[in-house]
Design a protein around this motif. Structure first.
Motif, mmCIF file in Angstrom:
data_model
loop_
_atom_site.group_PDB
_atom_site.id
_atom_site.type_symbol
_atom_site.label_atom_id
_atom_site.label_comp_id
_atom_site.label_asym_id
_atom_site.label_seq_id
_atom_site.Cartn_x
_atom_site.Cartn_y
_atom_site.Cartn_z
ATOM 1 N N ILE A 306 85.393 67.692 137.648
ATOM 2 C CA ILE A 306 86.149 67.885 138.880
ATOM 3 C C ILE A 306 85.484 68.980 139.701
ATOM 4 N N ILE A 307 85.329 68.724 140.986
ATOM 5 C CA ILE A 307 84.680 69.657 141.902
ATOM 6 C C ILE A 307 85.682 70.089 142.967
ATOM 7 N N TRP A 308 85.773 71.391 143.156
ATOM 8 C CA TRP A 308 86.632 71.967 144.186
ATOM 9 C C TRP A 308 85.762 72.672 145.216
ATOM 10 N N MET A 309 86.100 72.521 146.480
ATOM 11 C CA MET A 309 85.421 73.240 147.559
ATOM 12 C C MET A 309 86.467 73.903 148.446
ATOM 13 N N ALA A 310 86.171 75.115 148.901
ATOM 14 C CA ALA A 310 87.078 75.823 149.808
ATOM 15 C C ALA A 310 86.282 76.386 150.977
ATOM 16 N N SER A 311 86.976 76.602 152.093
ATOM 17 C CA SER A 311 86.297 77.043 153.315
ATOM 18 C C SER A 311 86.718 78.448 153.726
ATOM 19 N N ASP A 312 85.826 79.093 154.429
ATOM 20 C CA ASP A 312 86.037 80.410 155.038
ATOM 21 C C ASP A 312 86.444 80.184 156.487
ATOM 22 N N ASP A 313 87.640 80.620 156.842
ATOM 23 C CA ASP A 313 88.130 80.389 158.204
ATOM 24 C C ASP A 313 87.721 81.478 159.182
ATOM 25 N N ASN A 314 86.938 82.482 158.700
ATOM 26 C CA ASN A 314 86.480 83.566 159.563
ATOM 27 C C ASN A 314 87.622 84.317 160.251
ATOM 28 N N PHE A 315 88.844 84.180 159.733
ATOM 29 C CA PHE A 315 90.026 84.780 160.369
ATOM 30 C C PHE A 315 90.142 84.332 161.825
ATOM 31 N N ASN A 316 89.700 83.109 162.053
ATOM 32 C CA ASN A 316 89.708 82.507 163.382
ATOM 33 C C ASN A 316 90.847 81.487 163.436
ATOM 34 N N PRO A 317 91.809 81.636 164.336
ATOM 35 C CA PRO A 317 92.940 80.700 164.370
ATOM 36 C C PRO A 317 92.541 79.273 164.680
ATOM 37 N N LEU A 318 91.326 79.043 165.164
ATOM 38 C CA LEU A 318 90.862 77.694 165.452
ATOM 39 C C LEU A 318 90.156 77.055 164.263
#
Length: 331
Positions: A306-318
């Motif tokens: 199983i592979i999980w990936m997560a993202s960095d939102d840059n503290f950007n509301p968009l």
């Protein structure tokens, strides 16, 4: 790291770019937990289409919180039945969710120690720019690599204290905003540390192989290289059960948006000057549900990888914090 183009992303999204991948709206309120999860399809126009290269999509969520410290996820580990993630502003996020995406526990904290400003003064968020992490489930120790400081700090399982730190001379020339981006602890206790933009052999990006704990001063590391797909940069890596390396690579341009390639790397002998190259197994492009993917986790479950990936939102509301789950079907 990616934050240097966050302003460009914001302008691009407002202008109607493909970076706005879905219309999912999160309503984070009313629950007892610090982190909320809302389901998201891989392809909003084809929700039943779950195949992508050698992967099968098992589900994904937009994670959100009312806590302003939540966000910027740059690395993640599986610990027991849950996750531990770190953010590039020093945040530590612990949460667990079931197969349906229901959060069962979650809390948000900050690293108890880390790099301090060279000239003294108060610690700023940029001083705790954590970009890579490794975990040893046997000892419960975590290692975190920091950009700008180009060094490592070791923490206990609860992230309540740090008992070692080191800034290796071999990383002195790594770019201020392109240093350690991925870290993998091998089964024999060695560590592979990947630079995002530091120059390695040929046209590769530099990789250091530490014979033991990099948070403790020791012998000089072996110098290697990693050659990402053209115009892409490594953002994380994880060891597969069979000893191969899974590498997450990201590309961004104002015109094309974000693209992600997942590659498989055969490690081989790891001799001085060797250049690691990967074989792409999946590519994510708009309008798929992707963002600034920076964290990668591999686990075995009931005979499946199983592979999980997560993202960095840059503290950007968009932007969004995505958590996506796949099964590897190349075996």
């Amino acid at each position: 790291m990616f934050r240097r183009i966050a302003a460009a992303i914001a302008i691009f999204v407002v202008a109607g770019s493909a970076l706005v991948f879905t219309e999912i709206q999160s309503e984070p309120a009313g629950g007892p937990f610090a982190i909320y999860a809302e389901p998201v399809p891989l392809r909003s126009a084809e929700p039943d289409n779950r195949e992508i290269g050698a992967l099968r999509y098992l589900g994904g969520w937009v994670l959100s919180s009312e806590d302003p410290d939540f966000g910027g996820i740059s690395a993640m580990a599986r610990d027991g039945d849950g996750f531990v993630a770190i953010g590039d502003a020093g945040g530590v996020f612990r949460f667990a969710l079931d197969d349906a995406g229901a959060i069962s526990r979650a809390d948000i904290g900050m690293l108890p120690a880390g790099p301090i400003p060279e000239g003294g003064g108060d610690v700023q968020k940029r001083d705790r720019d954590a970009e890579a992490m490794a975990f040893d489930p046997q000892t419960g120790r975590y290692w975190v690599a920091f950009e700008r400081a180009n060094g490592f700090w070791r923490y206990d399982r609860e992230f309540s204290a740090s008992d070692a730190n080191n800034a290796p001379e071999a990383m002195d020339d790594w770019p201020n905003n392109g240093g350690a981006e991925a870290m993998v602890r091998l089964d024999d206790g060695r560590f592979l540390v990947f630079s995002e933009a530091g120059n390695g052999p040929g046209d590769s990006r530099e990789v250091l192989l530490f014979a033991s704990d990099p948070s403790v001063a020791g012998e000089a590391p072996v110098r290697l290289g990693y050659s990402p797909p053209a115009e892409y940069r490594i953002t994380d890596a994880a060891l597969l059960p069979d000893g191969r390396l899974l590498v997450l690579n990201r590309f961004f341009s104002v015109l094309e948006g974000v693209s992600v390639i997942l590659s498989l790397v055969e490690l081989g002998e790891l001799q001085d000057g060797a250049i690691l190259t990967g074989t792409p197994i999946a590519r994510f492009d708009p309008p798929m549900t992707i963002d600034n993917m920076e964290a990668l986790v591999v686990e075995e479950r009931e005979g499946r990888t199983i592979i999980w990936m997560a993202s960095d939102d840059n503290f950007n509301p968009l932007q969004r914090t995505l958590l996506l789950r796949f099964a590897l079907d190349d075996e």
